[in-house]
Each structure stands twice: as C-alpha cells, then as structure tokens.
Design a protein around this motif. Structure first.
Motif, short mmCIF file in Angstrom:
data_model
loop_
_atom_site.label_atom_id
_atom_site.label_comp_id
_atom_site.label_asym_id
_atom_site.label_seq_id
_atom_site.Cartn_x
_atom_site.Cartn_y
_atom_site.Cartn_z
N ARG A 1 9.62 9.30 -2.33
CA ARG A 1 10.02 8.65 -3.57
C ARG A 1 9.80 7.16 -3.42
N THR A 2 9.41 6.52 -4.51
CA THR A 2 9.13 5.08 -4.44
C THR A 2 10.37 4.28 -4.09
N ASP A 3 11.54 4.73 -4.53
CA ASP A 3 12.75 3.98 -4.18
C ASP A 3 13.06 4.09 -2.69
N GLU A 4 12.66 5.19 -2.06
CA GLU A 4 12.83 5.32 -0.61
C GLU A 4 11.90 4.35 0.11
N VAL A 5 10.65 4.27 -0.34
CA VAL A 5 9.67 3.38 0.29
C VAL A 5 10.10 1.93 0.13
N ASP B 1 -0.65 9.84 -4.83
CA ASP B 1 -1.31 10.18 -3.58
C ASP B 1 -2.78 9.77 -3.57
N ALA B 2 -3.42 9.74 -4.74
CA ALA B 2 -4.84 9.38 -4.81
C ALA B 2 -5.10 7.95 -4.35
N ASN B 3 -4.08 7.10 -4.35
CA ASN B 3 -4.27 5.71 -3.95
C ASN B 3 -4.56 5.56 -2.46
N ARG B 4 -4.24 6.57 -1.67
CA ARG B 4 -4.53 6.48 -0.24
C ARG B 4 -6.03 6.35 0.00
N ARG C 1 -3.07 2.24 13.13
CA ARG C 1 -1.63 2.48 13.11
C ARG C 1 -1.04 2.14 11.75
N ARG C 2 -1.52 1.05 11.16
CA ARG C 2 -1.02 0.69 9.83
C ARG C 2 -1.45 1.71 8.77
N LEU C 3 -2.66 2.22 8.90
CA LEU C 3 -3.11 3.24 7.96
C LEU C 3 -2.31 4.53 8.12
N ASP C 4 -1.97 4.87 9.35
CA ASP C 4 -1.13 6.05 9.57
C ASP C 4 0.22 5.89 8.87
N LEU C 5 0.79 4.69 8.96
CA LEU C 5 2.08 4.43 8.31
C LEU C 5 1.94 4.51 6.80
N VAL C 6 0.85 4.01 6.26
CA VAL C 6 0.61 4.13 4.81
C VAL C 6 0.53 5.60 4.42
N ALA C 7 -0.16 6.40 5.22
CA ALA C 7 -0.32 7.83 4.91
C ALA C 7 1.03 8.55 4.90
N ARG C 8 1.97 8.10 5.71
CA ARG C 8 3.27 8.76 5.77
C ARG C 8 4.12 8.52 4.53
N ALA C 9 3.65 7.64 3.64
CA ALA C 9 4.36 7.44 2.37
C ALA C 9 4.02 8.52 1.35
N CYS D 1 0.83 -1.20 0.00
CA CYS D 1 0.00 0.00 0.00
C CYS D 1 0.86 1.25 0.00
N ARG D 2 1.94 1.25 0.76
CA ARG D 2 2.82 2.43 0.85
C ARG D 2 3.47 2.76 -0.50
N ARG D 3 3.93 1.75 -1.20
CA ARG D 3 4.61 2.04 -2.47
C ARG D 3 3.64 2.60 -3.50
N HIS D 4 2.38 2.16 -3.46
CA HIS D 4 1.40 2.70 -4.40
C HIS D 4 0.96 4.11 -3.99
N VAL D 5 0.89 4.38 -2.71
CA VAL D 5 0.56 5.73 -2.25
C VAL D 5 1.70 6.69 -2.57
N ALA D 6 2.94 6.23 -2.44
CA ALA D 6 4.08 7.07 -2.80
C ALA D 6 4.06 7.41 -4.29
N ALA D 7 3.64 6.45 -5.11
CA ALA D 7 3.60 6.67 -6.56
C ALA D 7 2.46 7.60 -6.96
#
Length: 333
Positions: free
Chosen positions: A293-297, A230-233, A281-289, A222-228
């Motif tokens: 950058r996707t390579d960072e995630v 933002d609408a995926n959140r 808590r997991r959703l909060d972590l997803v939001a922080r992506a 989920c994080r890598r897609h949100v990083a790519a």
C-alpha cells in the motif's frame, strides 16, 4: 499541463499545520528533513590550513587527478539549485508537502557542497583552473547537458509518475548515487593513501552523508510509484539501463589520460564495482514495493536503512555479489 498555472499566489490546496501526525513513524521525506537538520554543518568551520601545503607536495599527475574529481563534484553541486526547481514545483503541485520541504533542503545542501569544495579549491590555489577539468569531457556533457537536464526539465510540463521516476533515477540514483559517490570514494582514497588533506576529508565525510539522504529520497520516490502501479517498475529499470553505460564510459573518460596506472592506486574497476553493485541493491528495494500500500511505503524507512548499510560497508572490497547484482539488471523484467 504546465506546472506554472497550478502554482499561483494565495492558492493552496490546504494547510497542514494543524494536522494530527499520530504516533506513527514519520513519512520518509519528513524524516530525511529532520535527519538533515540534525546533521547540519558549516563549510566555514572547516580548517583548510594544511591542505595547501599537502597539495604542494603532490606530483603534477597527482594534482591533476585530485582536481579532476573535485571539479566534477563542484559541477554536480552547481547544477542542482537550478535543475531541481521543476521537481520542487511538481511536488508542490501534487500537495506533497513533505517531499517539497525535503527537496528544498536538498537544493540547499547541494549549494553548501559547492561552497565547501570551492573554498577548498581556493585554499590550494586551483579555482581558476577548474573548468579545464570538465568542459572538454564529451560523455560528461551528454550526461549533464542532455540526459539530466532533459529528465528534470520535462517535469515543467509533465509531472506524471513516469516523468518523476525518470528524473529521480537520473538525478538521485545515477548522478548522485553513481557519479558523485564514486568521486567521493576517489577523493577519500586520495586522502587516506597519504594521510593528507584533513580539510578535504571532513568535507567529503559531510557531503557523502548528505548524498546518502538524497539517494534514499530517490529510492523512496521510485518505491511509492511502483506501489501505486506495478508497471512503473519497468520504467525504473529501463531508465537505469539507459544510463549505466554512460556512467561507465564517463569514469573511463576521466581516467584515460593517466593510462593503466593512475595515481594513488585508483582504478576504474575499483571505483565502479561497488557503485554498480549498489545500483542493483537499490533496484531490489524498489521491486519490494510491488503490492504494498502506498501509505505503507510512505512510512517505510527501508531506503534510509539501506544507505546506512552501504555506508558501513564502504571500506570493504567489491565482491562477487556486487557483480551479480549488476548482471541481473540485464535480465528480462
């Protein structure tokens, strides 16, 4: 586009065996795979001798509740080897080799979990009765035969970010992160409350550790897609909110036959409070992506750190912070 047409004999986008990995943290899926290898366990090594005698000391209601949780865990593990194949193929099609490799390990571990729990059921003499504990559950059937199957098999023809998110949230966050870990929490409470089932204790400890890695991969996906994008959140939140009421209803359906006083002091609130709080808590972590950058995630091990933190807190009572995290899911995005 069908995935089948993209996976063909002698057709590979590239081979990565000679690629320089550099002195950087491993991508999350690669590290999860390594951690899984390091934590390998064999169900045949677990001594179940005392568990049969312990089971014989329980009342009929206590036996029924114990088998109810174990039967549901077996059904979760049994569905994974088949249902997750479209996700494995989707990762192969996108040439995400680390994710493909890790998912194959995940599928193996789910089969291993099923073997261990079936061995335990054989040891206590209840294997033939297990289907009775799951087949008549209406909400459970909706989650597993409709929501879970639909979200995973949709990847057969659609491996878009939205489809991957819906599959990861459904399988990794809801089925494993809420339902499976709730059943493991209940099984652990049963064992601790009486000092019984030493074999089941070891099985639960091993499986819960494996499930934490599975959940971490879902959070990472989920994080890598949100990083790519933002609408995926919004897709992550929407799918979570669609399924959480079913989780609450299913746990209530499981405990309803026992009335207000279920055996071993198990209650719906005590089981669901921490589980739903950890969803937040997991959703909060997803939001922080967002904005990363996707390579960072890819190399950010935060999902694994979160699951280790949750495991350390597992024996703590559910507090007010957990409740606020769940309420926050209902706020506008």
């Amino acid at each position: 586009m069908s995935l089948i047409g993209d996976i063909e004999p002698s057709h590979h986008l590239r081979f990565g065996g000679g690629t320089c990995t550099e002195r950087r943290p491993d991508p999350v899926p690669r590290q999860l795979f390594r951690d899984g290898n390091a934590a390998f366990w064999n169900p045949d090594d677990i001594d179940l001798t005392n568990d049969e005698a312990d089971f014989a000391t329980l009342s009929p209601g206590e036996r029924r509740l114990t088998c109810l949780f174990v039967a549901n865990l077996i059904s979760i593990g049994e569905s994974a080897p088949q249902d997750l194949q479209p996700f494995v193929t989707a990762m192969a099609t996108e040439n995400r080799r680390d994710d493909e490799t890790y998912l194959t390990q995940l599928v193996f571990e789910e089969a291993q979990h099923t073997q261990a729990l079936r061995m335990w059921s054989d040891a206590i003499g209840m294997s033939d009765s297990l289907p009775w504990f799951t087949e008549s559950r209406n909400v459970r059937r909706r989650i597993f035969l409709e929501e879970l199957s639909w979200s995973l098999y949709a990847l057969t023809d659609d491996h878009s970010p939205a489809a991957q998110i819906r599959a990861a949230v459904t399988h990794n966050h809801i089925v494993e992160g809420c339902l499976a870990l709730t059943c493991y929490t209940a099984a652990a409470q049963i064992c601790r409350s009486r000092g019984i089932f030493p074999g089941l204790v070891r099985i639960v400890e091993h499986i819960a550790a494996d499930e934490r890695r599975h959940i971490a991969w879902g959070t990472f996906t989920c994080r890598r897609h949100v990083a790519a994008d933002d609408a995926n959140r919004a897709i992550v939140i929407q799918r979570t909110q669609e399924l959480l009421p079913l989780v609450t209803e299913m746990i209530g359906e499981m405990l309803a036959p026992f009335g207000p006083g279920a055996p071993f002091g198990i209650s719906k609130q005590a089981l669901l409070g921490p589980a739903l709080g950890n969803v937040g808590r997991r959703l909060d972590l997803v939001a922080r992506a967002r904005g990363c950058r996707t390579d960072e995630v890819d190399r950010d091990h935060a999902p694994m750190h979160l699951e280790r933190e949750i495991e350390r807190e597992r024996s703590s009572p559910c507090g007010e912070d957990d409740h606020r995290a769940v309420v926050a899911l209902k706020r506008p995005v």
